[in-house]
Design an enzyme around this catalytic site. Sequence first.
Site, PDB file in Angstrom:
ATOM      1  N   CYS A 165       0.912  -1.035   0.080  1.00  0.00           N
ATOM      2  CA  CYS A 165       0.043  -0.044   0.093  1.00  0.00           C
ATOM      3  C   CYS A 165       0.884   1.280  -0.120  1.00  0.00           C
ATOM      4  O   CYS A 165       0.187   2.379  -0.062  1.00  0.00           O
ATOM      5  CB  CYS A 165      -0.905  -0.144   1.130  1.00  0.00           C
ATOM      6  SG  CYS A 165      -2.059  -1.426   1.321  1.00  0.00           S
ATOM      7  N   HIS A 305      -2.410   7.556   6.497  1.00  0.00           N
ATOM      8  CA  HIS A 305      -2.890   6.334   5.944  1.00  0.00           C
ATOM      9  C   HIS A 305      -4.276   5.818   6.509  1.00  0.00           C
ATOM     10  O   HIS A 305      -4.979   5.626   5.560  1.00  0.00           O
ATOM     11  CB  HIS A 305      -1.851   5.390   6.488  1.00  0.00           C
ATOM     12  CG  HIS A 305      -1.893   4.001   5.894  1.00  0.00           C
ATOM     13  ND1 HIS A 305      -1.689   3.759   4.356  1.00  0.00           N
ATOM     14  CD2 HIS A 305      -2.033   2.903   6.277  1.00  0.00           C
ATOM     15  CE1 HIS A 305      -1.802   2.566   4.165  1.00  0.00           C
ATOM     16  NE2 HIS A 305      -2.226   1.752   5.047  1.00  0.00           N
ATOM     17  N   GLU A 316      -0.843   5.461  14.277  1.00  0.00           N
ATOM     18  CA  GLU A 316      -0.409   6.479  13.306  1.00  0.00           C
ATOM     19  C   GLU A 316      -0.547   7.827  14.129  1.00  0.00           C
ATOM     20  O   GLU A 316       0.418   8.504  14.036  1.00  0.00           O
ATOM     21  CB  GLU A 316      -1.094   6.651  11.761  1.00  0.00           C
ATOM     22  CG  GLU A 316      -0.439   7.568  11.032  1.00  0.00           C
ATOM     23  CD  GLU A 316      -1.270   7.623   9.642  1.00  0.00           C
ATOM     24  OE1 GLU A 316      -0.791   8.320   8.685  1.00  0.00           O
ATOM     25  OE2 GLU A 316      -2.029   6.810   9.530  1.00  0.00           O
ATOM     26  N   LYS A 337      -9.600   8.185   2.996  1.00  0.00           N
ATOM     27  CA  LYS A 337     -10.000   6.780   2.618  1.00  0.00           C
ATOM     28  C   LYS A 337     -11.341   6.589   3.379  1.00  0.00           C
ATOM     29  O   LYS A 337     -12.133   5.356   3.073  1.00  0.00           O
ATOM     30  CB  LYS A 337      -9.063   5.636   3.375  1.00  0.00           C
ATOM     31  CG  LYS A 337      -7.758   5.425   2.926  1.00  0.00           C
ATOM     32  CD  LYS A 337      -6.890   4.505   3.419  1.00  0.00           C
ATOM     33  CE  LYS A 337      -5.498   4.164   2.852  1.00  0.00           C
ATOM     34  NZ  LYS A 337      -4.525   5.444   2.929  1.00  0.00           N
ATOM     35  N   HIS A 342      -9.811   2.055   0.315  1.00  0.00           N
ATOM     36  CA  HIS A 342      -8.500   1.711   0.481  1.00  0.00           C
ATOM     37  C   HIS A 342      -7.994   1.329  -1.051  1.00  0.00           C
ATOM     38  O   HIS A 342      -8.396   0.170  -1.166  1.00  0.00           O
ATOM     39  CB  HIS A 342      -8.067   0.881   1.454  1.00  0.00           C
ATOM     40  CG  HIS A 342      -6.458   0.808   1.599  1.00  0.00           C
ATOM     41  ND1 HIS A 342      -5.626   1.635   1.075  1.00  0.00           N
ATOM     42  CD2 HIS A 342      -5.787   0.167   2.735  1.00  0.00           C
ATOM     43  CE1 HIS A 342      -4.427   1.316   1.565  1.00  0.00           C
ATOM     44  NE2 HIS A 342      -4.525   0.506   2.414  1.00  0.00           N
ATOM     45  N   PHE A 403       1.784  -3.500   4.043  1.00  0.00           N
ATOM     46  CA  PHE A 403       1.896  -4.974   4.479  1.00  0.00           C
ATOM     47  C   PHE A 403       3.648  -5.211   4.277  1.00  0.00           C
ATOM     48  O   PHE A 403       3.998  -4.979   3.088  1.00  0.00           O
ATOM     49  CB  PHE A 403       1.045  -5.921   3.813  1.00  0.00           C
ATOM     50  CG  PHE A 403      -0.331  -6.150   4.473  1.00  0.00           C
ATOM     51  CD1 PHE A 403      -0.674  -5.289   5.692  1.00  0.00           C
ATOM     52  CD2 PHE A 403      -1.202  -6.707   3.841  1.00  0.00           C
ATOM     53  CE1 PHE A 403      -2.043  -4.993   5.927  1.00  0.00           C
ATOM     54  CE2 PHE A 403      -2.424  -6.811   4.418  1.00  0.00           C
ATOM     55  CZ  PHE A 403      -2.864  -6.008   5.443  1.00  0.00           C
TER      56      PHE A 403
END
Length: 417
Positions: A165, A305, A316, A337, A342, A403
Amino acid sequence: MEFKRTVITGLGAITPIGNTQSEYWESLKNGVSGANLITRFDASKFKTQFACEVKDYDPEKYFDRKMVKKLDNFAQFAMISSSEAIEDSGITSIDFDPDRIGVIFTSGIGGLNIFEQQMKEFFLGDGTPRFNPFFIPKMIIDIAPGHISMKYNFRGPNYSPVSACASSTHALIDAFTYIRLGKADAIVAGGGEAPITYGGIGGFNAMKALSERNDDYKTASRPFDKERDGFVMGEGSGAIVLEELEHAKKRGAKIYAEIVGGGATADAHHLTAPHPEGLGAKNVMLKALEDAQTSFEDVSYINVHGTSTPLGDIAELMAIQDVFGDKAYDLNISSTKSMTGHLLGAAGAIEAIACIKAIENGVIPPTINHSTPDDAIDPKLNLTLNNAQEKNVKVALCNTFGFGGHNASVVLKKFEG
């Protein structure tokens, strides 16, 4: 050596909330949710039956039938957004050196749909290997920049950095690096993704990463809300034309903003979970700001994110408070998002566009779908909840994490000649 300055001269997007960059921005300002029940396939037996799909999409509106057969959806989206960005920039309307214009375009997964189709046909057949000759070219991630370069005769750097991502943010950072080192005059950078397939939804369901709020899918993507239960899958593409400042000025190009820094780190912690104290996120923001030689005081907005997962959102925000201290309370923070879902490898590109448009227009897009405060989140943080806010944005930070523990952050700044 003295670095070249790098500016943004073209934008393009096809997203779940708008099929052009202007439509996308209007929906962002107005807090539009892109979530709906899945139409790409029958998802009635899946734990998650909704996603953020590109609406009213007809590939033959953009490509002839022969070309459609050569492109998986992720590459179609990449071609569409890049064409808009290139046209917006006007880069092809001048005499240019094709060897100094590149394409760094990526995807987190690539041609998942064509892979599934070909495997299904083979295993349900009689065992005779009858494969589509376009199977491999449609599937591989780097085919997107390849097609873009062939369409426009851009012969400069051409490849796809892949970091889940964080992929398209790394593409932006790489493009920025080539230009500021004087190795290219302009680069089209971004990402495209089309993961709303049997395997895409089923695989992320198996990881328990997706929201299962089938009875209230419009509000399922709810970053920072106490009731968040996972992210909502999205699809589409974002493209940005980065250009060396003097090259842009010489041809009288419109300049949206300047890219002034980038950072890349790894969590080195877990396959899918973030570092519990947000260590990688903290380090990547510090590195990006150091690279940009930008003061914490100049940052107005962080597009986080913010996927709407229980662990990621908290980590975060902890990282932001560690980096900015009390200055964190002066920032606007939002997760777009909440509207787009996403887009995996394309997330960084469309979210950088959100930052660029925020700088251009003095408007912070909101984090929608928030109703229940999370006790683990400092209530003094301005998460731009539910409604856009007007603000003069001098510097914006855009974070993406993937990831494998991949972290990338870019610093965008209001252009001052």
